[in-house]
Design a protein around this motif. Sequence first.
Motif, PDB file in Angstrom:
ATOM      1  N   ASP A 160      40.196 -27.764 -32.092  1.00 28.03           N
ATOM      2  CA  ASP A 160      39.643 -27.213 -32.917  1.00 28.03           C
ATOM      3  C   ASP A 160      38.105 -27.408 -32.490  1.00 28.03           C
ATOM      4  O   ASP A 160      37.464 -26.395 -32.991  1.00 28.03           O
ATOM      5  CB  ASP A 160      40.027 -27.838 -34.116  1.00 28.03           C
ATOM      6  CG  ASP A 160      41.329 -27.382 -34.713  1.00 28.03           C
ATOM      7  OD1 ASP A 160      41.874 -26.520 -34.116  1.00 28.03           O
ATOM      8  OD2 ASP A 160      41.876 -28.484 -35.632  1.00 28.03           O
ATOM      9  N   TYR A 161      37.542 -28.491 -32.018  1.00 29.74           N
ATOM     10  CA  TYR A 161      36.216 -28.659 -32.228  1.00 29.74           C
ATOM     11  C   TYR A 161      35.608 -27.726 -30.793  1.00 29.74           C
ATOM     12  O   TYR A 161      34.712 -27.248 -30.999  1.00 29.74           O
ATOM     13  CB  TYR A 161      35.809 -30.235 -31.483  1.00 29.74           C
ATOM     14  CG  TYR A 161      34.540 -30.564 -31.561  1.00 29.74           C
ATOM     15  CD1 TYR A 161      33.879 -30.707 -32.758  1.00 29.74           C
ATOM     16  CD2 TYR A 161      33.747 -30.501 -30.270  1.00 29.74           C
ATOM     17  CE1 TYR A 161      32.413 -31.296 -32.693  1.00 29.74           C
ATOM     18  CE2 TYR A 161      32.366 -30.741 -30.204  1.00 29.74           C
ATOM     19  CZ  TYR A 161      31.979 -31.199 -31.417  1.00 29.74           C
ATOM     20  OH  TYR A 161      30.588 -31.580 -31.357  1.00 29.74           O
ATOM     21  N   GLY A 162      36.581 -27.617 -29.938  1.00 30.92           N
ATOM     22  CA  GLY A 162      36.057 -26.500 -28.968  1.00 30.92           C
ATOM     23  C   GLY A 162      36.146 -25.196 -29.305  1.00 30.92           C
ATOM     24  O   GLY A 162      35.350 -24.348 -28.876  1.00 30.92           O
ATOM     25  N   GLU A 163      37.249 -24.746 -30.160  1.00 36.52           N
ATOM     26  CA  GLU A 163      37.010 -23.290 -30.622  1.00 36.52           C
ATOM     27  C   GLU A 163      35.852 -23.123 -31.698  1.00 36.52           C
ATOM     28  O   GLU A 163      35.123 -22.191 -31.401  1.00 36.52           O
ATOM     29  CB  GLU A 163      38.422 -23.269 -31.349  1.00 36.52           C
ATOM     30  CG  GLU A 163      38.471 -22.007 -32.100  1.00 36.52           C
ATOM     31  CD  GLU A 163      39.685 -21.483 -32.727  1.00 36.52           C
ATOM     32  OE1 GLU A 163      39.864 -20.391 -33.287  1.00 36.52           O
ATOM     33  OE2 GLU A 163      40.573 -22.245 -32.767  1.00 36.52           O
ATOM     34  N   TRP A 164      35.620 -24.207 -32.352  1.00 35.20           N
ATOM     35  CA  TRP A 164      34.476 -24.239 -33.419  1.00 35.20           C
ATOM     36  C   TRP A 164      33.054 -24.151 -32.324  1.00 35.20           C
ATOM     37  O   TRP A 164      32.335 -23.153 -32.868  1.00 35.20           O
ATOM     38  CB  TRP A 164      34.635 -25.237 -34.262  1.00 35.20           C
ATOM     39  CG  TRP A 164      33.296 -25.634 -35.096  1.00 35.20           C
ATOM     40  CD1 TRP A 164      32.864 -24.733 -36.157  1.00 35.20           C
ATOM     41  CD2 TRP A 164      32.234 -26.507 -34.967  1.00 35.20           C
ATOM     42  NE1 TRP A 164      31.859 -25.233 -36.853  1.00 35.20           N
ATOM     43  CE2 TRP A 164      31.322 -26.022 -35.936  1.00 35.20           C
ATOM     44  CE3 TRP A 164      31.928 -27.532 -34.060  1.00 35.20           C
ATOM     45  CZ2 TRP A 164      30.063 -27.012 -36.052  1.00 35.20           C
ATOM     46  CZ3 TRP A 164      30.858 -27.964 -34.290  1.00 35.20           C
ATOM     47  CH2 TRP A 164      29.929 -27.811 -35.121  1.00 35.20           C
ATOM     48  N   ARG A 165      32.950 -24.877 -31.441  1.00 32.75           N
ATOM     49  CA  ARG A 165      31.793 -24.797 -30.725  1.00 32.75           C
ATOM     50  C   ARG A 165      31.331 -23.806 -29.931  1.00 32.75           C
ATOM     51  O   ARG A 165      30.439 -23.244 -29.739  1.00 32.75           O
ATOM     52  CB  ARG A 165      31.591 -26.331 -29.851  1.00 32.75           C
ATOM     53  CG  ARG A 165      30.481 -26.445 -29.325  1.00 32.75           C
ATOM     54  CD  ARG A 165      30.437 -27.785 -28.586  1.00 32.75           C
ATOM     55  NE  ARG A 165      29.115 -27.835 -27.793  1.00 32.75           N
ATOM     56  CZ  ARG A 165      28.023 -28.663 -28.061  1.00 32.75           C
ATOM     57  NH1 ARG A 165      27.844 -28.674 -29.317  1.00 32.75           N
ATOM     58  NH2 ARG A 165      26.998 -28.547 -27.280  1.00 32.75           N
ATOM     59  N   ASN A 166      32.765 -23.394 -28.996  1.00 33.37           N
ATOM     60  CA  ASN A 166      32.614 -22.534 -28.050  1.00 33.37           C
ATOM     61  C   ASN A 166      33.306 -21.138 -28.106  1.00 33.37           C
ATOM     62  O   ASN A 166      33.215 -20.032 -27.499  1.00 33.37           O
ATOM     63  CB  ASN A 166      32.946 -23.269 -26.672  1.00 33.37           C
ATOM     64  CG  ASN A 166      32.140 -24.354 -26.160  1.00 33.37           C
ATOM     65  OD1 ASN A 166      31.074 -24.424 -26.290  1.00 33.37           O
ATOM     66  ND2 ASN A 166      33.282 -25.487 -26.282  1.00 33.37           N
TER      67      ASN A 166
END
Length: 264
Positions: A160-166
Amino acid sequence: CLISIVCYMLCGLTIRERVQLNAGKALPIKESFKVFKGNKIFLGALICNVLHSIGIAMFGGLMSYYFLYYKMNPTLMSQGQLVAAIVATVISMLVLPMMMKKLSRIAVYWIGVIVFCGLLMVGYAFSMFDISGYLMCTGFTVGMMIVYAVTFSFIPDAVDYGEWRNGVAAPGTVNTVLTFIQKITTGFGTMLISVLLSAVGYDAARGFEQADAAREGIRLITCAVPAAFFLVSALGLIFLRIKAEKMREIRKELEAKRLAAEKE
């Protein structure tokens, strides 16, 4: 065997998939690797996983040397593993879910590290008693179970953090890379066993007639080295100190974006 089947069934029946995939759309490999850019949650989980996997591989491989050449009692290893399996099953079914609800995951990880390192060190200190074998096997099994559960609980957060950031949702890539690196580090831990055994003077040709220094060295590396790797693995927690409120905000934002994309 029956207990194992029941545990597997409980795991399968209680798993709930939360990550939404890309509606069947293939994601290019190069694009999927963008999920790792600035992804501190994945980095933290990777550090934890790499280091404690080395410790687990080393202790798992060294147990037979410890019980054969230091304890001179291979039966004690099988008895200790049986006791450890029973304790770990009770904790996994009754205690661990309560711990995960009541405590932060970082606190639970530290509990796993303390159990693993603490019981190994107690076993080292009281190695003249047979009870040390039970303590070491229990520390290994319970500590391993706790840290694995916590480490892999961060993987959905990393996705989720990767999708939100990138802007890239790549759960398959995250899990594949983590699992692949874990296999490599496990192999490294196994290879390190032979290096350390040679360093302490172990000679396979001598069989049970090992020198006292070699026997004492086997005792030391079985307990101290895996415990050291477990303890250092907690460095990964530095990158995992992300507040639950922040993750809830991230997931709400992602859900809003997904709904907007579906409407379009």
